[in-house]
Write an enzyme that holds these catalytic residues in place. Sequence first.
Site, PDB file in Angstrom:
ATOM      1  N   TYR A 171       0.831  -1.208   0.000  1.00  0.00           N
ATOM      2  CA  TYR A 171       0.000   0.000   0.000  1.00  0.00           C
ATOM      3  C   TYR A 171       0.868   1.262   0.000  1.00  0.00           C
ATOM      4  O   TYR A 171       0.621   2.206  -0.752  1.00  0.00           O
ATOM      5  CB  TYR A 171      -0.910  -0.039   1.224  1.00  0.00           C
ATOM      6  N   LYS A 175       0.946   4.082  -2.940  1.00  0.00           N
ATOM      7  CA  LYS A 175       0.567   5.459  -2.654  1.00  0.00           C
ATOM      8  C   LYS A 175       1.714   6.433  -2.925  1.00  0.00           C
ATOM      9  O   LYS A 175       1.487   7.584  -3.315  1.00  0.00           O
ATOM     10  CB  LYS A 175       0.086   5.581  -1.205  1.00  0.00           C
TER      11      LYS A 175
END
Length: 302
Positions: A171, A175
């Site tokens: 993640y 991002k």
Amino acid sequence: MSGLCSERVAIVTGAGRGLGRAHALALAAEGAKVVVNDLGVGLDGSGSGTGPAQLVVDEIVARGGQAVAHGGDIATTEGAASLIRAAVETYGRLDTLVNNAGFLRDRMLVNLGEDDWDAVMRVHLKGHFLPLKYAAAHWRAEAKAGRAPAARVVNTSSGAGLLGSVGQGNYSAAKAGIIGLTLVAAAEMGRYGVLVNAIAPAARTRMTEATFAETMAAPEAGFDAMAPENVSPLVVWLGSAASAGVTGRVFEAEGGRITVMEGWRPGPTADKGARWSPAGAGEAVLKLLAEARVPEPVYGAQ
């Protein structure tokens, strides 16, 4: 409401719940016609269904707004292309793209499977790239036809992308990649009237409730700082014509706080004017680190 987005057409991905739903409702409240995209998947990306998107559309219509649901997978070529077509064919134009879709598959790095890595990179990073690609192609064609748009893109990064987050290697990497994509898109698309920015929101969603349960809990009384609706006013403004001149920026948004993130900037430097020896390089690095700012802690670090 002020009608800040009156006559604008906006797409919001991942808009069936949480932040995306809040953004879609806020854009509609300011006069935008909204394409509500949601694949209807679970927190880990499993399953599908158009129900959540249609529920948001129904909310918008009940409040006097205009909206249409789109249930395509925006991490595929056809899904992303059909998303842009949905806006143009339904409402005749596209002005704002809010990339928000995502899910989690958290694991410590030693336990993180390749499939979990690929799935998170696909929905977050590829799911930003493909809608942006097809929206950009549409806006470039409009500009070349003499109809220069006042187009806006709002991408969704995270504090995990800025600082890292323990147990979220996939993640955090995705991002962080979204920030890089934002900077490139802003540089490339400005000539066509497209402004591209990113937000790093902190709010209560399905993804954060489990990971940061205590921090995200709603208070019994007073200002609910973690309500996703707190982030949406910034998204609405960035997605409106009022944000003229603002591009290539990253903003943190949490509760009533908005912060302009300043990204990677050169810090202390040593230049010998010749090649370093390994020991000399190490000595120089230690001196530079003593002069440098201490980095922010990684989320979840003990």
